[in-house]
Motif scaffolding. Structure first.
Motif, PDB file in Angstrom:
ATOM      1  N   LEU A   1       0.824  -1.213   0.000  1.00 49.14           N
ATOM      2  CA  LEU A   1       0.000   0.000   0.000  1.00 49.14           C
ATOM      3  C   LEU A   1       0.860   1.266   0.000  1.00 49.14           C
ATOM      4  N   GLY A   2       2.181   1.077  -0.019  1.00 48.65           N
ATOM      5  CA  GLY A   2       3.071   2.226  -0.091  1.00 48.65           C
ATOM      6  C   GLY A   2       3.321   2.921   1.234  1.00 48.65           C
ATOM      7  N   LEU A   3       2.938   2.261   2.329  1.00 52.97           N
ATOM      8  CA  LEU A   3       3.128   2.874   3.652  1.00 52.97           C
ATOM      9  C   LEU A   3       4.471   2.418   4.233  1.00 52.97           C
ATOM     10  N   PHE A   4       5.565   2.943   3.687  1.00 53.48           N
ATOM     11  CA  PHE A   4       6.881   2.419   4.027  1.00 53.48           C
ATOM     12  C   PHE A   4       7.287   2.601   5.489  1.00 53.48           C
ATOM     13  N   PRO A   5       7.069   3.789   6.082  1.00 53.05           N
ATOM     14  CA  PRO A   5       7.446   3.915   7.504  1.00 53.05           C
ATOM     15  C   PRO A   5       6.678   2.920   8.389  1.00 53.05           C
ATOM     16  N   ILE A   6       5.417   2.676   8.051  1.00 48.23           N
ATOM     17  CA  ILE A   6       4.611   1.743   8.851  1.00 48.23           C
ATOM     18  C   ILE A   6       5.092   0.314   8.623  1.00 48.23           C
ATOM     19  N   LYS A   7       5.391  -0.030   7.391  1.00 48.36           N
ATOM     20  CA  LYS A   7       5.942  -1.355   7.087  1.00 48.36           C
ATOM     21  C   LYS A   7       7.213  -1.586   7.900  1.00 48.36           C
ATOM     22  N   THR A   8       8.116  -0.604   7.897  1.00 53.16           N
ATOM     23  CA  THR A   8       9.385  -0.750   8.602  1.00 53.16           C
ATOM     24  C   THR A   8       9.171  -0.903  10.108  1.00 53.16           C
ATOM     25  N   GLU A   9       8.287  -0.095  10.664  1.00 52.24           N
ATOM     26  CA  GLU A   9       8.042  -0.190  12.108  1.00 52.24           C
ATOM     27  C   GLU A   9       7.404  -1.527  12.472  1.00 52.24           C
ATOM     28  N   LEU A  10       6.464  -2.002  11.647  1.00 52.28           N
ATOM     29  CA  LEU A  10       5.836  -3.305  11.908  1.00 52.28           C
ATOM     30  C   LEU A  10       6.883  -4.420  11.875  1.00 52.28           C
ATOM     31  N   GLU A  11       7.776  -4.353  10.891  1.00 47.85           N
ATOM     32  CA  GLU A  11       8.825  -5.376  10.783  1.00 47.85           C
ATOM     33  C   GLU A  11       9.755  -5.353  11.995  1.00 47.85           C
ATOM     34  N   ASP A  12      10.174  -4.146  12.376  1.00 42.26           N
ATOM     35  CA  ASP A  12      11.088  -4.036  13.516  1.00 42.26           C
ATOM     36  C   ASP A  12      10.439  -4.540  14.805  1.00 42.26           C
ATOM     37  N   LEU A  13       9.174  -4.158  15.015  1.00 41.21           N
ATOM     38  CA  LEU A  13       8.497  -4.596  16.240  1.00 41.21           C
ATOM     39  C   LEU A  13       8.265  -6.107  16.249  1.00 41.21           C
ATOM     40  N   SER A  14       7.895  -6.670  15.091  1.00 39.85           N
ATOM     41  CA  SER A  14       7.710  -8.127  15.019  1.00 39.85           C
ATOM     42  C   SER A  14       9.014  -8.834  15.344  1.00 39.85           C
ATOM     43  N   PHE A  15      10.067  -8.350  14.731  1.00 39.26           N
ATOM     44  CA  PHE A  15      11.383  -8.936  14.943  1.00 39.26           C
ATOM     45  C   PHE A  15      11.770  -8.874  16.421  1.00 39.26           C
TER      46      PHE A  15
END
Ligand code: MN
Length: 307
Positions: free
Chosen positions: A189-203
């Motif tokens: 959906l092009g929401l890159f900052p949200i994608k990055t934060e979701l990935e970091d938090l999941s990790f």
């Protein structure tokens, strides 16, 4: 988790100021100023969730306010989505029905809330058949109105930000689901900052030790990195100015998760990751050449400074 204890007065202040922040952000945006319906949705949600607390101990209403704030300030949506975010857990968690929402707020907001309620169960369950069914529901609901998905992503982001309050097994389940479904969806959906934060938090919740290690090293490195960056970017700035461009040059730090991915993929330690910082140039194209040609001209100029 230790629960903080606040007086009723302090809690009221927290809730008031969270809602004020939501409204201030909305009023500063370019959307039409439909404050009245947002206030109405807020009052409705307050009433519906009255006396309920989150697992962390805080008043439940802080969650829908936070989700609405993400929807408004981090995704940039308007009043319909803000209202749907404020009301997103009402049908699921309280005695109010979809008809109540439709009656008070009209069919559009109601249909988004209903969409969110349909996919509220989560996707990961024990049986594969059930899981396939849940994914199917998610995709169908999403295609009806993309705002359902956007509010859902905001909901997931806030749940990830506050995941510390959950039991470990639930943390792992939610983190896995986020990594598998929601981060890629934010990406598409092009929401890159949200994608990055979701990935970091999941990790962080799936691999706590690895996360802590990379995070600590990244932090220890930060000052040196930034002063290196200044040194590195000075000749680029000079060149861009000489070329007559109006531009902005940003430093972008690599996320914890993308560092980890690279370490695993290349089989190298943290110390051998050399692109912890990236530079991004945003320039105003002149009329002389096409924008694409100018991108290449700038690229070419930089390769004269750095190989
Ligand atoms: Mn929620």
């Amino acid at each position: 988790m230790e629960q903080k204890v606040f007086t009723a007065e302090e809690e009221k202040q927290m809730v008031d100021s969270a809602f004020k922040n939501l409204l201030d952000g909305y009023l500063a945006s370019n959307h039409r100023k439909k404050v009245e319906i947002i206030e109405k949705a807020y009052k409705f949600a307050c009433e519906a969730h009255k006396g309920i607390r989150r697992r962390s101990g805080e008043p439940y209403i802080l969650h829908p306010i936070a989700v609405a704030t993400i929807v408004s300030q981090e995704i940039g949506l308007g009043s319909t989505s803000i209202c749907a975010a404020l009301l997103h857990d009402v049908v699921e968690d309280t005695d109010y029905t979809a008809e109540d929402i439709e009656h008070q707020f009209g069919p559009k907001i109601a249909s988004i809330v209903v969409g969110l309620t349909k996919i509220s169960g989560g996707v990961f369950v024990d049986q594969a058949v059930k899981q396939a069914e849940n994914v199917r529901k998610l995709v169908l609901t999403m295609s009806e109105d993309i705002r359902v998905m956007l509010v859902k992503l905001a909901d997931r982001l806030h749940n990830m930000r506050t995941l510390a309050a959950q039991r470990p097994e639930k943390q792992r389940k939610i983190a896995a689901e986020t990594q598998y479904i929601y981060a890629p969806m934010a990406h598409r959906l092009g929401l890159f900052p949200i994608k990055t934060e979701l990935e970091d938090l999941s990790f962080k919740y799936e691999y706590p030790e690895q996360y802590a290690e990379i995070e600590a090293k990244l932090h220890a490195n930060k000052d040196a990195q930034l002063s290196n960056f200044e040194e590195f970017s000075a000749p680029i700035r000079k060149k861009l100015t000489m070329m007559g461009y109006t531009y902005k040059l940003y430093a972008r730090t690599k996320s914890v998760y993308s560092i980890y991915k690279k370490m695993v993929k290349k089989g190298i330690p943290f110390e051998q990751i050399y692109d912890l910082l990236a530079a991004r140039i945003v320039f105003e194209p002149t009329t002389e050449f096409s924008e694409k040609d100018q991108c290449w001209m700038i690229y070419s100029a930089i390769t004269e400074i750095y190989r």
